[in-house]
Design a protein around this motif. Structure first.
Motif, PDB file in Angstrom:
ATOM      1  N   ASN A  58      -1.743 -69.720  25.609  1.00 55.89           N
ATOM      2  CA  ASN A  58      -1.468 -70.175  24.273  1.00 55.89           C
ATOM      3  C   ASN A  58      -2.150 -69.192  23.434  1.00 55.89           C
ATOM      4  O   ASN A  58      -3.219 -69.389  22.647  1.00 55.89           O
TER       5      ASN A  58
ATOM      6  N   LEU B 281      -0.930 -87.536  24.164  1.00 53.35           N
ATOM      7  CA  LEU B 281      -0.706 -86.871  22.756  1.00 53.35           C
ATOM      8  C   LEU B 281      -0.073 -85.656  22.803  1.00 53.35           C
ATOM      9  O   LEU B 281       0.284 -85.018  21.595  1.00 53.35           O
TER      10      LEU B 281
ATOM     11  N   GLU C  99      -0.185 -71.206  17.909  1.00 51.06           N
ATOM     12  CA  GLU C  99       0.822 -72.428  17.985  1.00 51.06           C
ATOM     13  C   GLU C  99      -0.349 -73.465  18.558  1.00 51.06           C
ATOM     14  O   GLU C  99      -0.490 -73.767  19.355  1.00 51.06           O
ATOM     15  N   LEU C 100      -1.031 -74.024  17.338  1.00 47.13           N
ATOM     16  CA  LEU C 100      -1.890 -75.119  17.795  1.00 47.13           C
ATOM     17  C   LEU C 100      -1.175 -76.402  18.090  1.00 47.13           C
ATOM     18  O   LEU C 100      -0.309 -77.144  17.422  1.00 47.13           O
ATOM     19  N   ASP C 101      -1.617 -77.101  19.300  1.00 46.25           N
ATOM     20  CA  ASP C 101      -1.002 -78.446  19.624  1.00 46.25           C
ATOM     21  C   ASP C 101      -1.875 -79.475  18.848  1.00 46.25           C
ATOM     22  O   ASP C 101      -2.889 -79.567  19.413  1.00 46.25           O
TER      23      ASP C 101
ATOM     24  N   GLY D  85      -1.704 -82.735  19.270  1.00 47.56           N
ATOM     25  CA  GLY D  85      -1.947 -83.856  19.978  1.00 47.56           C
ATOM     26  C   GLY D  85      -3.498 -83.891  20.467  1.00 47.56           C
ATOM     27  O   GLY D  85      -4.261 -84.749  20.346  1.00 47.56           O
ATOM     28  N   PRO D  86      -3.678 -82.805  21.272  1.00 48.63           N
ATOM     29  CA  PRO D  86      -5.107 -82.920  21.937  1.00 48.63           C
ATOM     30  C   PRO D  86      -6.212 -82.913  20.426  1.00 48.63           C
ATOM     31  O   PRO D  86      -7.372 -83.330  20.735  1.00 48.63           O
TER      32      PRO D  86
END
Lengths: 234, 733
Positions: B684, B37, A124-126, A128-129
């Motif tokens: 994660n 972000l 689950e890549l965010d 935003g960063p």
């Protein structure tokens, strides 16, 4: 502005006509790819933090190599004299060359988007960063390009231009990592001067006006200094 | 000359620009904006934090004592803290103020004054590693802050990480707000009762206890000091049970430590008569009491039983915490005691590791930060109505129908349950070796408490089996035992993709570890019939199976089943919400078990009534049982092992700890807190992928991309060469 765009087109085309662009981009991709993916599956985390953390150091070597020829070559073969006789201001020349190197860096970074695409399938890549990281990378690339441009304007010798550019970029990159060696009274000043310190914030996904201001200021000072040097050579 | 002037002007102009740039950057350091972000806004102030500071009705001051110019990574904490406090001040307006105090420097007079101030607030320097002039040095640094709201002071003495800092500050502010309201609304004073028998002063010197005679004075002085911070709502009472027998009874009733001794003679021949003494503190308000230990008793090898008076600063802290508990600063939640449920570990027993693996100390500490855990005894008091939720962790003994009735009716009142069900009772043989010279394996006996039928009625059953999973925790074996890894199949690792991300409080939980867990079986038909909302929280992996017979959890003897059809994914936790129908809706109210010694009294009373000729059968109760009450929530999970100290980390920062706390917050309608807590959760993990795929991904990115670039370069080169040839051909003719 039109002149600047023309110079940009000429410089940008020059990168891709010669093998330089392909060699530099390939080396950059091998370096970043190797360092990032060699530990990626060990960390098992769906994030690009390690890639971005590595970027300032890689840029400190790569970008001076990209920018070293921009003025040095012209000064060496004498084409700068020809250019200066044309109805173009030194501002047009500098901004054209600066734009060419920044766009080149963006193109150099484009293939690395593949890392984030692959990782987004693996976890689950965010994003935003990731967006922050690439924004920071472009800003950092622009700042280092301006340093490279300045060092290129200082000398006719491309190797010397590369070494000067690399040394300055290298110092700015490592400045916040060697704070404990520096005098305590100036610690916050040195920390603020460090490019990596500001890049680190953006790469975490925070767009902070202080960091933006730093990169814009660095670009401005370096490009203005280049202008002074170039005008001095006239 | 003109040229030189022009050159000079250029440099002056540059210098002016440089100064402007520096000034703009300096101004930008105080006037700035931040745009976060990240998807869960890790670096922005959460909604609960904004609400907490926005509802301040009195000024709140934060005093930060942070040594400046610390080496990395500590230097970033100060900046993060400054940014965070700035964000709080934006939403807190005029009521939120913060100030950084200069505590750097040994010779700086002002810094010394600030250091003394920090000491007054209980903030002392901590030792950190610093690299200076090529040498690793240890430096003492102040890294704390104090929050002052009215007369109340809350201290965070050491901040060594930015992780969870916002949650910590917000919880403290919330707690202070609650405490002020609670103290101002108190009708009677909180009593700090010291039980100290004067008889102890006689034997004190023989127990190596010095200063017993001054203890009362010190505690009184301490209470006076605490009174200043608690709006003068404390009252000190000094009891000497040796002089007043009624006080002995009170001491005994409150579980105050009692010491008794037979007649003995000391070395000088002086005779000490047989006596008894009490020592301890009770903080009391209304019917709520908190017991504070004044004397530690422990056994040391060779030295035997030792006695030690508790440290005064620790007592002060304990009294403060006890006051908060008795006036219910934190919301109270219930924890079912008895019935073989896991015991809450509250005290650290010195020099003892006994039972540590069974301890719930970390869980207790973690929950106590936010809630007051009130032990509920169904036999004595039932479930108090004021408790919004009740935790039942690992019950092993049978519940009577009346006790189940109490739980059922509690739920009908719109309250919430968190049930950690252990399907088996693990009996570890006493003797380490059996007759054959080997270790005896534990025996797993199915547990039938009666709770199962209640849960099944609501739609969530627990299967009597253990979930085993190939995707599990792997324990490394020490080199001395051959090295390598041991696969612990009964400790499944819950993958990110099998965690329900629809629920906001689970969004940031990216992985969990379960232990000796049983599958949860949802009865879809019942759930539909009752109109309940059921959420499966997480499941095991596709490579999981379960065992119910001949259980042997020795990792050496567990083999994954052969055949793909033996594997199945299993639900491991769920939440049911809605209007639950009572289990006792069509049943008579169960009989309450007679208390010991109470039967005779009851009979006598009945006889009395009979004698008076009153026919009690003519009086009928109305609809005492709530058949379908207010909407409630039930959390069900097939293990209580995940609450133990060896699973939950002490700091409560791991994914399992966040999961447990988030569930408790969710049950207590504090979902926003749950989201804030885990927003800093950075775990994660990647999905499980085959080794071949890893090689492919690595190859594509490390070698594939440069190869593509080289091919593109070659194409450009070939195209240019062919173009050159064409031009040559044209002009060569």
């Amino acid at each position: 502005m039109k002149n600047a765009v023309n110079i940009f087109k000429k410089e940008f085309a020059a990168y891709f006509i010669s093998p330089i662009a392909y060699i530099v981009i390939s080396i950059f991709l091998v370096l970043t790819g190797w360092f990032f993916f060699s530990t990626f599956f060990l960390y098992r985390q769906a994030e690009l933090r390690n890639f971005f953390e590595l970027l300032p150091l890689t840029f400190a070597f790569i970008i001076p190599a990209v920018t070293m020829r921009l003025f040095s070559e012209e000064l060496n073969i004498g084409s700068y004299e020809l250019l200066s006789t044309m109805p173009v201001s030194s501002l047009d020349i500098i901004s054209g060359k600066f734009m060419a190197s920044v766009i080149f860096i963006i193109i150099m970074l484009l293939p690395t988007v593949s890392y984030s695409i692959f990782i987004s399938f693996l976890g689950e890549l965010d994003w935003g960063p990731v967006v922050g990281g690439y924004t920071g990378a472009v800003l950092l690339g622009a700042a280092f390009s301006s340093i490279g441009l300045f060092s290129s304007s200082l000398t006719r010798n491309q190797i010397i231009a590369f070494i000067i550019g690399m040394a300055v970029c290298f110092v700015l990159t490592l400045l916040d990592k060697i704070l404990f060696f520096l005098p305590r009274d100036f610690l916050s000043v040195f920390e603020f001067l460090g490019a990596d310190f500001h890049f680190h914030n953006i790469s975490r996904g925070i767009i902070d006006s202080r960091d933006l201001l730093y990169f814009i200021s660095l670009c401005f000072i370096m490009l203005y200094s280049t202008n002074l040097v170039i005008q001095g050579k006239k | 000359m003109e040229n030189i002037l022009k050159q000079k002007n250029k440099y002056y102009k540059f210098l002016i620009y440089l100064i402007v740039v520096v000034l703009v950057n300096m101004a930008g350091a105080t006037l700035f904006f931040r745009w976060d972000l990240t998807s869960n806004k890790i670096f922005s102030l959460s909604v609960p934090s904004r609400k907490v500071v926005a509802t301040l009705s009195e000024p709140l001051t934060v005093k930060v004592f942070f040594t400046g110019k610390l080496s990395a990574p500590y230097n970033n904490i100060e900046r993060y803290l400054a940014d965070l406090l700035q964000e709080y001040s934006i939403y807190g307006g005029k009521y939120f103020n913060y100030q950084f105090f200069n505590v750097s420097g040994e010779e700086n007079e002002k810094a010394k004054v600030n250091q003394d101030l920090a000491h007054n607030y209980g903030i002392y320097p901590v030792q950190i590693q610093n690299i200076e002039k090529d040498e690793v040095k240890f430096q003492k640094a102040y890294m704390g802050l104090v929050l002052i709201h009215g007369n109340i002071i809350e201290t965070i003495p050491t901040i060594t990480s930015t992780e969870g800092l916002e949650f910590l500050i917000t919880s403290k502010i919330q707690k202070m707000n609650n405490k002020i309201s609670a103290l101002l609304n108190l009708k009677e004073k909180v009593k700090v009762k010291l039980f100290l028998s004067s008889s102890l002063q006689v034997v004190g010197p023989y127990m190596n206890l010095t200063g017993l005679s001054e203890t009362a004075g010190k505690i009184e002085e301490m209470t006076r000091k605490l009174n200043e911070k608690n709006f003068d709502r404390l009252e000190f009472v000094n009891y000497d049970p040796s002089r007043e027998p009624s006080q002995s009874k009170e001491a005994e009733k409150n579980g105050i430590l009692a010491l008794q001794w037979d007649e003995f003679r000391d070395r000088t021949g002086k005779s000490i008569s047989k006596d008894k003494g009490y020592i301890g503190i009770i903080v009391e308000h209304g019917d709520k009491t908190e017991n504070i230990k004044l004397l530690d008793v422990f056994r040391l090898p060779l030295f035997g039983t030792q006695y030690q008076l508790a440290k005064m600063d620790e007592i002060e802290e304990s009294i403060n915490e006890a006051v908060e508990n008795v006036i219910s600063v934190n919301e109270e939640i219930g924890y079912l005691a008895g019935h073989g449920t896991r015991e809450l570990g509250m005290m650290d027993m010195p020099f003892s590791n006994q039972g540590r693996e069974e301890s719930l100390k970390n869980f207790y500490g973690m929950v106590s930060e936010e809630y007051t855990l009130k032990q509920v005894n169904l036999k004595e008091t039932g479930v108090p109505e004021g408790l919004p939720s009740l935790i039942i962790a690992g019950a092993k003994e049978k519940f009577s129908d009346y006790e189940l009735y109490q739980i059922d009716q509690y739920l009908m009142k719109g309250k919430n349950l968190a049930v950690f069900v252990d399907s088996f009772n693990e009996i570890v043989p006493r003797q380490g070796f059996n007759g054959m010279g080997g270790f005896q394996n534990p025996v797993y006996l199915p547990v039938n408490t009666g709770l199962e039928k209640l849960l099944e009625h609501y739609g969530a059953g627990i299967k009597k089996s253990y979930v085993l999973d190939e995707n599990c925790f792997k324990q490394s074996i020490p080199e001395a035992f051959g090295g390598g890894e041991q696969t612990v199949y009964f400790a499944p690792i819950i993958k990110n993709e099998f965690i329900n991300k629809k629920l906001s409080f689970l969004k940031n939980i990216k992985g969990l570890v379960m232990f000796k867990s049983s599958p949860v079986e949802l009865d879809e038909e019942k759930i539909k019939k009752y109109g309940l909302k059921a959420e499966k929280l997480f499941s095991s992996s596709e490579k999981s199976w379960d065992i119910s017979d001949d259980i042997n959890l020795n990792p050496m003897f567990i083999q994954p089943p052969k055949g793909e059809n033996k594997y199945k994914q299993m639900v491991m936790a769920c939440i049911l919400e809605g209007y639950f129908p009572s289990y006792f809706a069509d049943k008579p109210i169960p009989e309450k078990e007679a208390e010991e010694g109470g039967d005779d009294k009851k009979d006598k009373k009945n006889d009395k009534n009979k004698a008076k000729g009153i026919d009690m059968s003519s009086i009928q109760a109305g609809e005492a049982t709530i058949k379908k009450g207010k909407p409630g929530k039930i959390f069900v999970i097939g293990t209580s092992e995940i609450l133990l100290d060896n699973i939950l980390d002490k700091k409560g920062m791991g994914p399992n700890a966040h999961f447990i706390m988030n569930i408790i917050d969710y049950l207590n309608n504090k979902e926003a807190y749950a989201v804030m807590r885990s927003k800093a959760q950075r775990f994660n993990p990647l999905k499980e992928i085959k080794p071949d795929s890893k090689v492919l991904i690595k190859g594509a990115n490390i070698a594939g991309l440069p190869v593509l670039i080289i091919i593109a370069g070659l194409m450009v080169f070939l195209r240019r060469r062919s173009r050159q040839r064409v031009i040559q051909q044209i002009f060569g003719k």
